[in-house]
Design an enzyme around this catalytic site. Sequence first.
Site, short mmCIF file in Angstrom:
data_model
loop_
_atom_site.label_atom_id
_atom_site.label_comp_id
_atom_site.label_asym_id
_atom_site.label_seq_id
_atom_site.Cartn_x
_atom_site.Cartn_y
_atom_site.Cartn_z
N ASP A 87 22.49 7.18 17.62
CA ASP A 87 23.34 8.32 18.26
C ASP A 87 23.00 7.98 19.87
O ASP A 87 21.93 7.97 20.55
CB ASP A 87 22.79 9.81 17.98
CG ASP A 87 23.38 10.75 18.91
OD1 ASP A 87 24.60 10.66 18.90
OD2 ASP A 87 22.66 11.69 19.15
N LYS A 115 20.21 15.48 11.30
CA LYS A 115 20.46 15.17 12.86
C LYS A 115 19.07 15.85 13.52
O LYS A 115 18.01 16.15 12.93
CB LYS A 115 21.48 16.21 13.37
CG LYS A 115 23.10 15.50 12.55
CD LYS A 115 23.90 16.56 12.88
CE LYS A 115 24.60 16.15 14.39
NZ LYS A 115 25.50 15.21 14.26
N LYS A 122 34.57 17.21 14.10
CA LYS A 122 35.15 17.79 15.39
C LYS A 122 36.31 18.09 14.94
O LYS A 122 37.14 17.35 15.79
CB LYS A 122 34.68 16.96 16.61
CG LYS A 122 32.96 16.91 16.55
CD LYS A 122 32.61 16.04 17.89
CE LYS A 122 31.16 15.92 18.05
NZ LYS A 122 30.79 14.97 19.29
N GLU A 153 20.12 10.62 11.80
CA GLU A 153 20.47 10.29 13.13
C GLU A 153 19.13 9.83 13.78
O GLU A 153 18.20 10.67 13.95
CB GLU A 153 21.11 11.51 13.74
CG GLU A 153 21.59 11.42 15.04
CD GLU A 153 22.05 12.60 15.52
OE1 GLU A 153 23.01 13.04 15.58
OE2 GLU A 153 21.33 13.39 16.45
#
Length: 295
Positions: A223, A172, A140, A202
């Site tokens: 997560d 993910k 990010k 994840e």
Amino acid sequence: MFEWTKGGAYDEALRQKIRGWLDEDIGSGDITTETTIPAGAVSRAVIHVKESGMIAGIPVAKLVFDVVDSSLVFEAKVQDGDRVEKGTVIAVVEGSTHSLLTGERLALNLMQRLSGIATKTDQFVQALKGLPTRLVDTRKTTPGHRMLEKYAVRVGGGANHRFGLYDAVMIKDNHIKGAGGIRAAVAASRAQIPHTMKIEVEVESLEQMEEALASGADIIMFDNMPQPLMKEAVQRVKSAAPHVMLEASGGVSLDTIHSIAETGVDVISVGQLTYSFAALDISLDLNAPKGGAVK
């Protein structure tokens, strides 16, 4: 002190980015400087901080001024990784007034952002003090600035997660849906990647954690998992497969990171290190003609 990692290819890649950023800012010319300052003027510029924090980006600012005008003389007064107090002079630059003013904004923008990231990272590192858990960043980052922002995380005492989609497998939720489950996703990836590359999965529940473990995942990321559940998951994995690395991510703050680390995870990834930080207030003042005293 944090040493800048120097290297021809690395420095040239950054110089190319700096040229592009300068083109964006200067365009056809710095019309204000060109119309107000005599062409041959020479000055001394003092760069100082207006609030306390950790410095990052000194070598970057030096490169900016060097790309603008290689005759400028840049003298660093601190080094990346130094904690400084309000009012500290961090660098002095001497030479053409035109060049100083033309490079000022880009140099400050980069130092302010990188110092803000380093300062925030340092705060999280301090919150983990006494625990073995490692702090890492995420993808990010600001488009076009990832190399620098991840550098600033390292300056602040953190470590880097993967740099992009190319250097690690991270399965993910949407990959799991698209592949038809965790087992299918891990098996398909394992069959195609080099044996030296790790696979991270994840998970959001104990059931997914068990599936990831059974599939042979190298790293399991919890997560947004509630801490009591995460603690149980950690205990199960450590008992069954102590070689598997465990990561926690999602909703991590300065108030919660210590207790998350106490669950026993090996790594905590924090996105806000590079997307939700306050830039450090840094200013450049034309102090006096060359040879003048610093205020």
